[in-house]
Write a protein that holds these residues in place. Structure first.
Motif, PDB file in Angstrom:
ATOM      1  N   LEU A   7       0.931  -1.155  -0.107  1.00  0.00           N
ATOM      2  CA  LEU A   7       0.033   0.085  -0.082  1.00  0.00           C
ATOM      3  C   LEU A   7       0.898   1.108  -0.203  1.00  0.00           C
ATOM      4  CD1 LEU A   7      -2.851  -0.979   2.621  1.00  0.00           C
ATOM      5  CD2 LEU A   7      -3.133  -0.836   0.227  1.00  0.00           C
ATOM      6  N   PRO A   8       0.392   2.318  -0.350  1.00  0.00           N
ATOM      7  CA  PRO A   8       1.305   3.569  -0.234  1.00  0.00           C
ATOM      8  C   PRO A   8       1.273   4.003   0.945  1.00  0.00           C
ATOM      9  CG  PRO A   8      -0.720   3.765  -1.832  1.00  0.00           C
ATOM     10  CD  PRO A   8      -0.899   2.771  -1.027  1.00  0.00           C
ATOM     11  N   LEU A   9       2.572   3.890   1.652  1.00  0.00           N
ATOM     12  CA  LEU A   9       3.109   4.011   2.883  1.00  0.00           C
ATOM     13  C   LEU A   9       3.983   5.207   3.299  1.00  0.00           C
ATOM     14  CD1 LEU A   9       3.585   0.391   3.896  1.00  0.00           C
ATOM     15  CD2 LEU A   9       1.665   1.563   4.208  1.00  0.00           C
ATOM     16  N   GLY A  10       3.781   5.989   4.321  1.00  0.00           N
ATOM     17  CA  GLY A  10       4.687   7.054   4.768  1.00  0.00           C
ATOM     18  C   GLY A  10       4.557   7.994   3.942  1.00  0.00           C
ATOM     19  N   VAL A  11       5.640   9.041   3.835  1.00  0.00           N
ATOM     20  CA  VAL A  11       5.631  10.462   3.392  1.00  0.00           C
ATOM     21  C   VAL A  11       5.877  10.358   1.842  1.00  0.00           C
ATOM     22  CG1 VAL A  11       6.639  12.594   3.583  1.00  0.00           C
ATOM     23  CG2 VAL A  11       6.074  11.329   5.683  1.00  0.00           C
TER      24      VAL A  11
END
Length: 242
Positions: free
Chosen positions: A166-170
């Protein structure tokens, strides 16, 4: 807090090969509804996309990490494109970021601080790292000449090369390949791309002779990378006066 140059806290979404996002298979009823609404809705912003190029990108804070990118662009006007960036051109491609592309004229109008966030495209075009899939080189040449003098601001929202599901973080600021140290794309990545698209980067290079770039090549000019940190802050509790 989160930072674009740090590995996210371990969780199910951060462990894997990144090929399949987390989630249950799409239900048949959902697929039917999607197809029905697609027939009724205009999808005007998406239908404006008329440009597809394939290239590579490096993380600004870690240029030794390279990803293949497929950029689908909407030409807003002669000097400005807005683009969706995917990790492939398949129907199961992951949307990994967005890129804005401006002409040299618009770039020169930006403040020095803002210019640091933009990268030039000339090297990747001259070295045939950037290609136009299925479009003959002769047809693509005028567009390539324009892009060689342009600058891009590319934010990666999904670090797919880490294996994130999944799109994680900054978001991470990305830069184009450059002929400097870690900015050189790994040969095995280029070979894999070429085999998938039936092209030869080496064979295309002679056709790129004479394509010139802008005077300012930002990655070389500033020699600085950028990482984002998320910092907690108090919300504004008062509305500004009209």
């Amino acid at each position: 807090m989160a930072s674009s140059d740090k590995v996210p806290v371990a969780c199910p979404a951060s462990s894997g090969d990144g090929k399949e996002p987390m989630g249950d298979p799409t239900k048949t009823t959902t697929t039917i509804l999607d197809k029905g609404t697609a027939m009724m809705q205009s999808m005007k912003p998406i239908r404006q996309m008329s440009l597809h190029v394939c290239s590579f990108a490096c993380y600004s804070h870690d240029p030794g990490r390279h990803v293949e990118v497929h950029i689908y662009g909407h030409r807003v006007n002669q000097d400005f494109l807005q683009c969706a960036v995917y990790d492939s051109n398949s129907s199961k491609a992951h949307l990994i970021g967005i890129e804005y592309i401006v002409s040299e004229k618009l770039f020169e109008s930006l403040s020095p601080e803002e210019q640091k966030l933009w990268h030039s495209h000339d090297y990747e075009i001259q070295m045939a790292l950037l290609v136009t899939p299925r479009v003959p080189e002769m047809v693509a040449k005028p567009e390539l000449k324009n892009l060689a003098k342009s600058y891009g601001k590319f934010w990666c929202t999904w670090q797919i090369d880490r294996g994130d599901r999944l799109p994680l973080g900054v978001p991470s600021l990305m830069v184009s390949p450059q002929d400097v140290n870690l900015g050189r794309i790994k040969p095995e990545m280029v070979k894999k791309r070429d085999e998938e698209h039936g092209i030869s980067t080496e064979a295309l290079k002679p056709s790129r002779d004479g394509i010139c770039g802008p005077e300012k090549k930002n990655l070389v000019r500033f020699r600085k990378g950028f990482a984002l940190d998320v910092v907690e802050t108090d919300m504004k509790r008062t509305a500004p006066f009209p």
